[in-house]
Write a protein that holds these residues in place. Structure first.
Motif, mmCIF file in Angstrom:
data_model
loop_
_atom_site.group_PDB
_atom_site.id
_atom_site.type_symbol
_atom_site.label_atom_id
_atom_site.label_comp_id
_atom_site.label_asym_id
_atom_site.label_seq_id
_atom_site.Cartn_x
_atom_site.Cartn_y
_atom_site.Cartn_z
ATOM 1 N N GLY A 24 27.206 20.036 -35.900
ATOM 2 C CA GLY A 24 27.479 21.415 -36.287
ATOM 3 C C GLY A 24 26.232 22.298 -36.278
ATOM 4 O O GLY A 24 26.186 23.342 -36.925
ATOM 5 N N TRP A 25 25.197 21.875 -35.540
ATOM 6 C CA TRP A 25 23.906 22.575 -35.416
ATOM 7 C C TRP A 25 23.121 22.594 -36.729
ATOM 8 O O TRP A 25 22.181 23.373 -36.878
ATOM 9 N N ALA A 64 29.637 12.409 -36.237
ATOM 10 C CA ALA A 64 30.087 12.956 -34.957
ATOM 11 C C ALA A 64 29.396 14.274 -34.662
ATOM 12 O O ALA A 64 29.031 15.031 -35.569
ATOM 13 N N THR A 65 29.209 14.536 -33.366
ATOM 14 C CA THR A 65 28.773 15.852 -32.916
ATOM 15 C C THR A 65 29.810 16.394 -31.943
ATOM 16 O O THR A 65 30.636 15.643 -31.420
ATOM 17 N N THR A 66 29.737 17.683 -31.687
ATOM 18 C CA THR A 66 30.777 18.316 -30.855
ATOM 19 C C THR A 66 30.234 18.908 -29.565
ATOM 20 O O THR A 66 30.982 19.036 -28.590
ATOM 21 N N PRO A 77 31.807 11.091 -23.490
ATOM 22 C CA PRO A 77 32.241 11.871 -22.326
ATOM 23 C C PRO A 77 31.112 12.567 -21.596
ATOM 24 O O PRO A 77 31.280 12.965 -20.444
ATOM 25 N N GLY A 78 29.959 12.742 -22.258
ATOM 26 C CA GLY A 78 28.865 13.437 -21.595
ATOM 27 C C GLY A 78 27.521 13.055 -22.165
ATOM 28 O O GLY A 78 27.129 13.540 -23.233
ATOM 29 N N VAL A 79 26.791 12.181 -21.475
ATOM 30 C CA VAL A 79 25.436 11.802 -21.861
ATOM 31 C C VAL A 79 24.478 12.492 -20.898
ATOM 32 O O VAL A 79 24.602 12.352 -19.680
ATOM 33 N N THR A 80 23.547 13.252 -21.446
ATOM 34 C CA THR A 80 22.586 13.978 -20.615
ATOM 35 C C THR A 80 21.340 13.132 -20.399
ATOM 36 O O THR A 80 20.809 12.535 -21.341
ATOM 37 N N GLY A 128 28.552 15.325 -28.569
ATOM 38 C CA GLY A 128 29.966 15.061 -28.356
ATOM 39 C C GLY A 128 30.344 13.654 -28.762
ATOM 40 O O GLY A 128 31.494 13.231 -28.563
ATOM 41 N N ASN A 129 29.376 12.925 -29.354
ATOM 42 C CA ASN A 129 29.634 11.537 -29.731
ATOM 43 C C ASN A 129 30.574 11.432 -30.925
ATOM 44 O O ASN A 129 30.542 12.252 -31.836
#
Length: 638
Positions: free
Chosen positions: A508-509, A531-533, A567-570, A619-620
């Motif tokens: 949530g920053w 979790a992060t979003t 879904p998205g690992v940078t 997003g984890n």
């Protein structure tokens, strides 16, 4: 796994050795005590993943894969060694397990040993990831993987299950072993589910030469000292994942078929120790009296080939058309005609044909003409598909044309089209029509005495969308050529750098405490409790002194493993001075418990004095445990 085996086969071979010795004494290798390997020159490479899979490798003093030697493993006090170059096992109970390694070469075995410890952090209580990998939370088909080395093998015991024989790729293709289908299903059980054995096209299982009786099956042992096949039907039952001591077993009910049956006792009590486990490959070891057998199973390859447009669609004009067999013309190679097919049945849903044995080998020497009442318009464009099955690869003409004029046809359909044995599809899409009534002229010339089945014929207006997704034209781009250095090599720029890890973990920053990090050799495991979003809310960086240059090209590689779907690992390799100067900033998918490696090959160099590697798991889900390992940055090598 590749094994080193020294086998003396017969006195004939011994005589040959003596004969060569007499002729060329200097060519005979003489073992030397001075040439024995020193155990102190080697290390044990130990890796443990999230599923408690253990992998042991022999490394040289610099941490690279050792060459010219082989290991002798004694794991957890075992008195029976394994000589696998890479030793794999799955350990279910948390704890420290001792490893002792001797080192061998052509001169013999080292006097000293190398000692290490396998550390298992967690006892397996939660079978969720194992059940998901095995069943896909629904059902999943597996088979013995005939492409793998060691897909079947045997050895003296469970620690060395391919020590006597290691079946290479395709070793048992002729015996139908790879055609058997094992379906594991999820029925809501915590550690159990449904198991369906389907013999597949072979219709059999393969059994050991010593088997004479299997309950429920008719066994006809030819007693010729060879393994043989036994006919079996589909069997539906259950399976259980059963931890026993530090091992995990796949257990089936008594007398349940499996692709290979080594003994009658094994069939009566089918238990398979899981030596390696992932969603893409499982190694099973079946321990019998005086022998152990290994099997490698893998998910059956999904058939993604295009099957054509939808036959049952309301838009398919062929399905309800009035069709008729207008004529046939079959000829020998001299074009004299006069032949008749052995079988020809024509219906809307299927055309069945057996071509004459005397038919010639040229196009148009095996014609079948089917007329319809389908009106075609030059103002429309059309889609067409059909599926042709035969026991051989073939080239068949499917000429979609106007009745009464052979020269009015859909473009390209007068050419022979390739069809694969076992069936494949021919189609066209969005081709201009003609004014007239449609017919199809099939030609099977060149394939005498052959069965053909034509099915799934679809003819429709292109504007009528039946939901079919057409295949992407062209082949996939081949992987760029590259030779990877060893992860521990000095040529791995990352291996030789110094770095500091930094974090930004902000669900949530709102930044919170840094996640827990466990660092082992070439491996970094992060635990993300919350979790992060969004992207960039779970950053982990290597701030390093790596330098790259614009006059060179570079290759990058990294491996991920996670206990949750990400879904998205940078992965971003970026200048420490400017976030806008970077090699890549791609987001990649990491599926739970599926170790995946990503590569970027032959990228043009950039002048960067200090390059950081920034990873982000934004997003984890809560409770994510993700491992980053085996990072390689190298100057490009073909």
């Amino acid at each position: 796994m590749k094994k080193s085996n020294i086998i003396f086969r017969s006195s004939v071979m011994a005589g040959a050795i003596l004969m060569f010795s007499a002729c060329s004494q200097e060519s005979v290798f003489q073992p030397s005590m001075a040439g024995l390997p020193k155990a102190s020159d080697y290390k044990i490479g130990i890796a443990v993943d999230e599923l408690n899979n253990v992998e042991l490798n022999i490394l040289d003093a610099n941490g690279n894969n050792a060459k010219g030697v082989y290991p002798i493993w004694y794991v957890n006090g075992s008195t029976r060694p394994s000589t696998s170059l890479t030793y794999r096992d799955l350990i279910t109970i948390a704890g420290d397990y001792p490893v002792e390694m001797k080192v061998g070469n052509a001169n013999g075995v080292s006097e000293g040993t190398v000692n290490g410890t396998i550390h298992i952090a967690n006892t397996i209580f939660d079978f969720t990831p194992y059940m998901k990998a095995l069943t896909d939370n629904s059902s999943k088909e597996w088979s013995v993987d005939g492409t793998k080395d060691g897909n079947i093998g045997c050895g003296p015991d469970g620690s060395n299950p391919t020590g006597w024989w290691n079946g290479g790729p395709g070793a048992k293709e002729a015996e139908g072993l790879y055609e058997n289908i094992l379906t594991f299903g999820d029925n809501g059980g915590e550690s159990s589910g449904t198991y369906t054995f389907n013999p597949g096209a072979s219709g059999t299982i393969y059994v050991n030469k010593g088997v004479n009786s299997l309950p429920g099956l008719e066994v006809n042992n030819p007693n010729d000292d060879n393994d043989f096949r036994v006919t079996v039907g589909e069997v539906q039952t259950t399976f259980t994942l059963s931890p026993e001591g530090a091992n995990l077993y796949l257990v089936l009910p008594a007398n349940t078929p499996f692709p290979y049956v080594p003994t009658e006792a094994a069939f009566a009590n089918p238990r398979y120790r899981i030596a390696n486990f992932s969603k893409s490959e499982i190694t099973l070891v079946q321990e019998c009296e005086g022998i152990a057998w290994q099997y490698i199973i893998a998910p059956r390859a999904e058939d993604t080939s295009f099957k054509g447009f939808k036959y049952d669609s309301e838009f398919n004009m062929w399905k309800n058309a009035n069709i008729s067999l207008a004529s046939t013309w079959f000829s020998p190679g001299d074009w004299s005609g006069g032949l008749e097919p052995d079988l020809l049945e024509v219906a809307n849903d299927k055309i069945t044909l057996h071509t004459p044995a005397a038919m010639g080998n040229d196009q148009w020497q095996g014609q079948v003409h089917i007329e319809t009442d389908i009106e075609v318009s030059a103002a429309e464009t059309y889609d067409f598909s059909c599926y042709i099955d035969s026991p051989v690869d073939s080239k068949v003409t499917v000429k979609v044309q106007q009745i009464g004029d052979d020269n009015v046809l859909f473009e390209g359909t007068a050419a022979q089209q390739p069809f694969e044995s076992g069936g494949s599809c021919y189609y066209f899409s969005d081709l201009p029509g003609f004014d007239g009534v449609m017919k199809i002229a099939f030609d099977f010339g060149g394939y005498p005495d052959t069965d053909f089945v034509v099915s799934g014929i679809v003819f429709k207006k292109h504007s009528d969308d039946d939901g079919t997704v057409l295949p992407t034209p062209g082949e996939e781009e081949p992987e760029a050529p590259v030779s990877w250095v060893d992860v521990n090599s000095d040529d791995n720029i990352f291996h030789g750098c110094t770095y500091e890890n930094t974090y930004y973990y902000a669900p949530g920053w709102a930044q919170i405490d840094n996640p827990e990090l466990v660092e082992e050799a070439n491996s970094w495991t992060l635990t993300l409790p919350e979790a992060t979003t969004d992207q960039w809310q779970a950053q982990f960086a290597f701030n390093s002194d790596m330098t790259t240059s614009a006059d060179k090209n570079y290759d990058f590689r990294v491996t991920f493993n996670s206990n949750q779907d990400l879904p998205g690992v940078t992965f971003k390799c970026v200048s420490s001075e400017d976030d806008n100067i970077f090699y890549m900033a791609d987001r990649v998918v990491v599926e739970a418990y599926d170790e995946v490696t990503y590569k970027w090959v032959n990228l043009p160099g950039i002048d960067i004095e200090k390059m950081n590697i920034v990873l982000d798991f934004g997003g984890n889900p809560a409770g994510t445990k993700v491992t980053v390992k085996d990072i390689i940055v190298q100057e490009h090598r073909d």
